[in-house]
Design a protein around this motif. Sequence first.
Motif, short mmCIF file in Angstrom:
data_model
loop_
_atom_site.label_atom_id
_atom_site.label_comp_id
_atom_site.label_asym_id
_atom_site.label_seq_id
_atom_site.Cartn_x
_atom_site.Cartn_y
_atom_site.Cartn_z
N TRP A 152 82.40 -47.71 22.31
CA TRP A 152 83.60 -47.09 22.88
C TRP A 152 83.22 -46.00 23.87
CZ3 TRP A 152 87.53 -49.96 22.59
CH2 TRP A 152 87.77 -50.74 21.46
N SER B 73 80.98 -38.09 25.09
CA SER B 73 81.09 -39.01 23.96
C SER B 73 79.78 -39.74 23.71
CB SER B 73 82.22 -40.02 24.24
OG SER B 73 82.37 -40.90 23.17
N ASN C 202 80.17 -45.03 17.30
CA ASN C 202 81.16 -45.18 18.38
C ASN C 202 80.53 -45.30 19.76
OD1 ASN C 202 83.59 -44.86 16.64
ND2 ASN C 202 82.73 -42.83 16.32
N LYS D 247 84.04 -40.05 18.70
CA LYS D 247 85.33 -40.75 18.71
C LYS D 247 86.38 -39.93 19.45
CE LYS D 247 88.72 -42.82 15.62
NZ LYS D 247 89.07 -43.08 14.22
N SER E 76 79.77 -38.19 14.74
CA SER E 76 80.60 -39.39 14.78
C SER E 76 82.04 -39.05 15.14
CB SER E 76 80.54 -40.10 13.43
OG SER E 76 81.41 -41.20 13.40
N LYS E 77 82.56 -38.03 14.50
CA LYS E 77 83.94 -37.60 14.77
C LYS E 77 84.09 -37.12 16.21
CE LYS E 77 85.64 -33.67 13.72
NZ LYS E 77 86.01 -32.41 13.24
#
Length: 99
Positions: free
Chosen positions: A25, A41, A22, A68, A64-65
Amino acid sequence: MSYYTPPGAGGYPQSSPPPPNNLVWAILTTIFCCLPAGIVSIVFAAQVNSKWQQGDYQGAQNASKNAKTWAIVSAVAGVLFGIVYGIIMLVAASETSTY
């Protein structure tokens, strides 16, 4: 606290791809939305691939979680800030036009 897990352990085959990091993003929400949450992030996104390569598959999944989640928090904060800023500008513009 995470412990070292040898490659191929932890239920993930060594040849499987890592979870999405991610990073795109994270960078976009940092630039366009909310700097502090976006930086958090980016930090989590940067951890995904290195944890996966070290065999810390659960740590990579968690990073990763978290990447995001913080990208979403950054985007929502940016949108809310934009709405509040827009309302303030509308109120200020209407105040100056009435005199």
